[in-house]
Design a protein around this motif. Structure first.
Motif: not given
Length: 181
Positions: A8-12
């Motif tokens: 879903i999103d790049d790692p934070t």
């Protein structure tokens, strides 16, 4: 041949990026979900917890379903003290105290949420400290003698915790790491 990744999103944080870089090396037949939104288990809903979102969920025939909670703890700037099986106290370099959720408890909530949503599949959960070796972790945790008691597996289970040195050993065969746990 590569695994299948649903992201879903790049790692934070760096720790999540490190784990993702290892998981991406899994062979065909493995599916990785990043930040998979789960409904809470019935028991968790009764306690008011509606949604759960593990950092990674890995699915494959040989490991079943594995939820992975990644912790990017900084042991040089912070001190961590286990209060009980649900809570850990983080003390920063300025002496500020923050109560955080015990990582193994967090991973367990993902496991129970997954168990409620899948049938006839083995479900497990892990905690990963990808930037800390096992020895460094044990040398820096404030109340480390806590982990010498077998009952403390509810505080942090060594059989369900991955450290940097283990990830390095399985860099070319990450499926071996998941099978070992």
């Amino acid at each position: 041949m590569e695994c299948q990744l649903f992201q879903i999103d790049d790692p934070t944080n760096d720790g999540e990026r490190d784990v993702l870089n290892v998981l991406k090396r899994l062979p065909t037949g493995y599916t990785i979900y990043r930040e998979l939104k789960l409904d809470s288990s019935r028991r968790q809903k009764e306690a008011g917890i509606q949604k759960r979102q593990p950092d990674f969920v890995v699915v494959a025939d040989d490991v079943g379903v594995v939820a992975i909670e990644v912790k990017d703890w900084n042991l040089r700037r912070n001190e961590y003290r286990w209060l009980d099986q649900h809570n850990v106290e983080r003390v920063d370099s300025n002496g500020n105290v923050t109560e955080i959720t015990n990582p193994i408890h967090q991973a367990d909530t993902y496991k129970y949420a997954l168990i409620d949503q899948v049938d006839d599949v083995f479900v497990s959960s892990l905690v990963a400290f990808p930037r800390i070796t096992r020895n460094h972790f044990h040398n820096r945790v404030a109340n480390r003698d806590l982990f010498n008691n077998p009952n403390t597996r509810f505080y942090l289970d060594p059989n369900r915790t991955i450290f940097k040195d283990q990830m390095d050993r399985y860099l070319t065969e990450p499926e071996g790491l998941l099978r070992e746990m």
